[in-house]
Design a protein around this motif. Sequence first.
Motif, PDB file in Angstrom:
ATOM      1  N   ILE B  21       0.846  -1.201   0.000  1.00 58.61           N
ATOM      2  CA  ILE B  21       0.000   0.000   0.000  1.00 58.61           C
ATOM      3  C   ILE B  21       0.881   1.250   0.000  1.00 58.61           C
ATOM      4  O   ILE B  21       0.646   2.194  -0.763  1.00 58.61           O
ATOM      5  N   ALA B  22       1.895   1.247   0.849  1.00 57.20           N
ATOM      6  CA  ALA B  22       2.777   2.422   0.932  1.00 57.20           C
ATOM      7  C   ALA B  22       3.451   2.694  -0.413  1.00 57.20           C
ATOM      8  O   ALA B  22       3.545   3.847  -0.854  1.00 57.20           O
ATOM      9  N   THR B  23       3.893   1.630  -1.063  1.00 62.03           N
ATOM     10  CA  THR B  23       4.551   1.807  -2.363  1.00 62.03           C
ATOM     11  C   THR B  23       3.578   2.344  -3.402  1.00 62.03           C
ATOM     12  O   THR B  23       3.910   3.255  -4.172  1.00 62.03           O
ATOM     13  N   ALA B  24       2.355   1.820  -3.397  1.00 59.77           N
ATOM     14  CA  ALA B  24       1.353   2.263  -4.368  1.00 59.77           C
ATOM     15  C   ALA B  24       0.988   3.722  -4.143  1.00 59.77           C
ATOM     16  O   ALA B  24       0.892   4.504  -5.101  1.00 59.77           O
ATOM     17  N   VAL B  25       0.790   4.106  -2.880  1.00 61.68           N
ATOM     18  CA  VAL B  25       0.402   5.495  -2.588  1.00 61.68           C
ATOM     19  C   VAL B  25       1.566   6.444  -2.887  1.00 61.68           C
ATOM     20  O   VAL B  25       1.366   7.540  -3.403  1.00 61.68           O
ATOM     21  N   ALA B  26       2.778   6.005  -2.576  1.00 60.04           N
ATOM     22  CA  ALA B  26       3.954   6.842  -2.870  1.00 60.04           C
ATOM     23  C   ALA B  26       4.070   7.080  -4.370  1.00 60.04           C
ATOM     24  O   ALA B  26       4.320   8.210  -4.822  1.00 60.04           O
ATOM     25  N   ARG B  27       3.886   6.027  -5.140  1.00 54.67           N
ATOM     26  CA  ARG B  27       3.954   6.168  -6.603  1.00 54.67           C
ATOM     27  C   ARG B  27       2.874   7.133  -7.093  1.00 54.67           C
ATOM     28  O   ARG B  27       3.130   8.024  -7.878  1.00 54.67           O
ATOM     29  N   ARG B  28       1.684   6.953  -6.590  1.00 57.09           N
ATOM     30  CA  ARG B  28       0.545   7.794  -6.969  1.00 57.09           C
ATOM     31  C   ARG B  28       0.788   9.251  -6.544  1.00 57.09           C
ATOM     32  O   ARG B  28       0.324  10.187  -7.213  1.00 57.09           O
ATOM     33  N   SER B  29       1.529   9.436  -5.444  1.00 60.46           N
ATOM     34  CA  SER B  29       1.771  10.786  -4.922  1.00 60.46           C
ATOM     35  C   SER B  29       2.913  11.494  -5.633  1.00 60.46           C
ATOM     36  O   SER B  29       3.212  12.642  -5.304  1.00 60.46           O
ATOM     37  N   GLY B  30       3.582  10.805  -6.528  1.00 63.59           N
ATOM     38  CA  GLY B  30       4.635  11.453  -7.285  1.00 63.59           C
ATOM     39  C   GLY B  30       6.039  11.257  -6.744  1.00 63.59           C
ATOM     40  O   GLY B  30       6.962  11.979  -7.133  1.00 63.59           O
ATOM     41  N   VAL B  31       6.197  10.306  -5.836  1.00 63.22           N
ATOM     42  CA  VAL B  31       7.556  10.005  -5.362  1.00 63.22           C
ATOM     43  C   VAL B  31       8.330   9.355  -6.504  1.00 63.22           C
ATOM     44  O   VAL B  31       7.795   8.495  -7.215  1.00 63.22           O
ATOM     45  N   ASP B  32       9.562   9.789  -6.656  1.00 70.74           N
ATOM     46  CA  ASP B  32      10.388   9.281  -7.754  1.00 70.74           C
ATOM     47  C   ASP B  32      10.523   7.757  -7.679  1.00 70.74           C
ATOM     48  O   ASP B  32      10.675   7.189  -6.596  1.00 70.74           O
ATOM     49  N   GLU B  33      10.499   7.124  -8.848  1.00 69.12           N
ATOM     50  CA  GLU B  33      10.606   5.655  -8.904  1.00 69.12           C
ATOM     51  C   GLU B  33      11.853   5.139  -8.202  1.00 69.12           C
ATOM     52  O   GLU B  33      11.843   4.084  -7.581  1.00 69.12           O
ATOM     53  N   SER B  34      12.931   5.905  -8.284  1.00 69.91           N
ATOM     54  CA  SER B  34      14.197   5.470  -7.678  1.00 69.91           C
ATOM     55  C   SER B  34      14.136   5.446  -6.154  1.00 69.91           C
ATOM     56  O   SER B  34      14.999   4.851  -5.504  1.00 69.91           O
ATOM     57  N   VAL B  35      13.126   6.105  -5.581  1.00 68.89           N
ATOM     58  CA  VAL B  35      13.012   6.188  -4.117  1.00 68.89           C
ATOM     59  C   VAL B  35      11.987   5.183  -3.575  1.00 68.89           C
ATOM     60  O   VAL B  35      11.930   4.944  -2.375  1.00 68.89           O
ATOM     61  N   LEU B  36      11.214   4.588  -4.467  1.00 70.53           N
ATOM     62  CA  LEU B  36      10.130   3.712  -4.003  1.00 70.53           C
ATOM     63  C   LEU B  36      10.647   2.528  -3.184  1.00 70.53           C
ATOM     64  O   LEU B  36       9.999   2.102  -2.225  1.00 70.53           O
ATOM     65  N   ASP B  37      11.796   2.004  -3.570  1.00 74.37           N
ATOM     66  CA  ASP B  37      12.368   0.893  -2.796  1.00 74.37           C
ATOM     67  C   ASP B  37      12.678   1.317  -1.365  1.00 74.37           C
ATOM     68  O   ASP B  37      12.521   0.537  -0.419  1.00 74.37           O
ATOM     69  N   GLU B  38      13.131   2.566  -1.219  1.00 74.97           N
ATOM     70  CA  GLU B  38      13.451   3.063   0.119  1.00 74.97           C
ATOM     71  C   GLU B  38      12.183   3.227   0.953  1.00 74.97           C
ATOM     72  O   GLU B  38      12.166   2.911   2.144  1.00 74.97           O
ATOM     73  N   VAL B  39      11.129   3.723   0.314  1.00 77.02           N
ATOM     74  CA  VAL B  39       9.843   3.858   1.007  1.00 77.02           C
ATOM     75  C   VAL B  39       9.359   2.478   1.454  1.00 77.02           C
ATOM     76  O   VAL B  39       8.973   2.272   2.605  1.00 77.02           O
ATOM     77  N   ARG B  40       9.419   1.538   0.537  1.00 77.99           N
ATOM     78  CA  ARG B  40       8.940   0.179   0.825  1.00 77.99           C
ATOM     79  C   ARG B  40       9.693  -0.436   1.996  1.00 77.99           C
ATOM     80  O   ARG B  40       9.090  -1.004   2.918  1.00 77.99           O
ATOM     81  N   LEU B  41      11.003  -0.303   1.971  1.00 79.20           N
ATOM     82  CA  LEU B  41      11.816  -0.908   3.035  1.00 79.20           C
ATOM     83  C   LEU B  41      11.613  -0.193   4.363  1.00 79.20           C
ATOM     84  O   LEU B  41      11.452  -0.839   5.411  1.00 79.20           O
ATOM     85  N   ALA B  42      11.600   1.141   4.344  1.00 74.84           N
ATOM     86  CA  ALA B  42      11.453   1.895   5.596  1.00 74.84           C
ATOM     87  C   ALA B  42      10.092   1.632   6.241  1.00 74.84           C
ATOM     88  O   ALA B  42      10.003   1.428   7.461  1.00 74.84           O
ATOM     89  N   VAL B  43       9.031   1.622   5.432  1.00 75.97           N
ATOM     90  CA  VAL B  43       7.695   1.353   5.975  1.00 75.97           C
ATOM     91  C   VAL B  43       7.635  -0.075   6.525  1.00 75.97           C
ATOM     92  O   VAL B  43       7.069  -0.330   7.590  1.00 75.97           O
ATOM     93  N   GLY B  44       8.253  -1.005   5.816  1.00 73.05           N
ATOM     94  CA  GLY B  44       8.305  -2.384   6.302  1.00 73.05           C
ATOM     95  C   GLY B  44       9.022  -2.489   7.640  1.00 73.05           C
ATOM     96  O   GLY B  44       8.577  -3.203   8.545  1.00 73.05           O
ATOM     97  N   GLU B  45      10.122  -1.766   7.771  1.00 67.58           N
ATOM     98  CA  GLU B  45      10.865  -1.792   9.039  1.00 67.58           C
ATOM     99  C   GLU B  45      10.015  -1.239  10.179  1.00 67.58           C
ATOM    100  O   GLU B  45       9.964  -1.822  11.270  1.00 67.58           O
TER     101      GLU B  45
END
Lengths: 116, 136
Positions: B21-45
């Motif tokens: 969900i975090a990755t999908a919302v981040a993508r939809r919100s305009g977060v750069d594709e290169s940062v999505l992995d960081e969002v995914r990992l940080a939210v998971g942690e």
Amino acid sequence: MDLKLGHYDKDGIEVVDVEGEIDVYTAPRLRELLIDLVNKKNYQLVVNMEKVEFLDSTGLGVLVGGLKRVRAHDGSLDLVCTQERILKIFRITGLTKVFGIHNSVDEAIAERKADK
Amino acid sequence: MATVEVAFTPLPAHVRTARLIATAVARRSGVDESVLDEVRLAVGEACSRAVEAHRVYCPQQPIRVALTGDGERFEVVVTDAAPAVEPVPAGAAGSGSDTVIDGLAVIAGLADDVRIGAAGPGTSIAMSWKQRIPPA
């Protein structure tokens, strides 16, 4: 994607193939496999992470736990990983200095044999 | 008000759902594709940490995740209800003798900004990243 695990012997070293996501949900399965291999006296391990799509700190903890277990028997646990997204978490946590991280299974085995 | 709010029972299987969900919302919100992995990992942690704390202290209480994109920053706040005593490391509940890796240190290495504070009886971890693209 769920976690898929397999293992095989190559030149006297047990290679563990890991595919999918290693997180708080799936890491216990990897832990059980590593413990089982050590209990069966496999002390030279190579964990192939080329098909790992996600790794978090729980998964790192399992790998470090495995390393400690094999080192208790003078063994080794090397990793195969070339994916930047996975390598990044090793760098953030400083674990690049703890694990031998290789580009291929063959390279990992060759370097381990050369160290003997 | 958050763009998306999620509450989930403290089960390890749901951490993956929160990551997706975090990755999908981040993508939809305009977060750069290169940062999505960081969002995914940080939210998971952050969610893994909350799940472990809830399993020890309050397994009936949900964990809350709020995701907000305001056009400049994408922020994720993970709030737990576990008493803010000694931090419960990820993997503590039933992890055997694994070495504990500090999930907060990983989050600090991934997010542009991290704020940790008290939230009622529990703790909130707010992580944010720059939005590089106007949200769709």
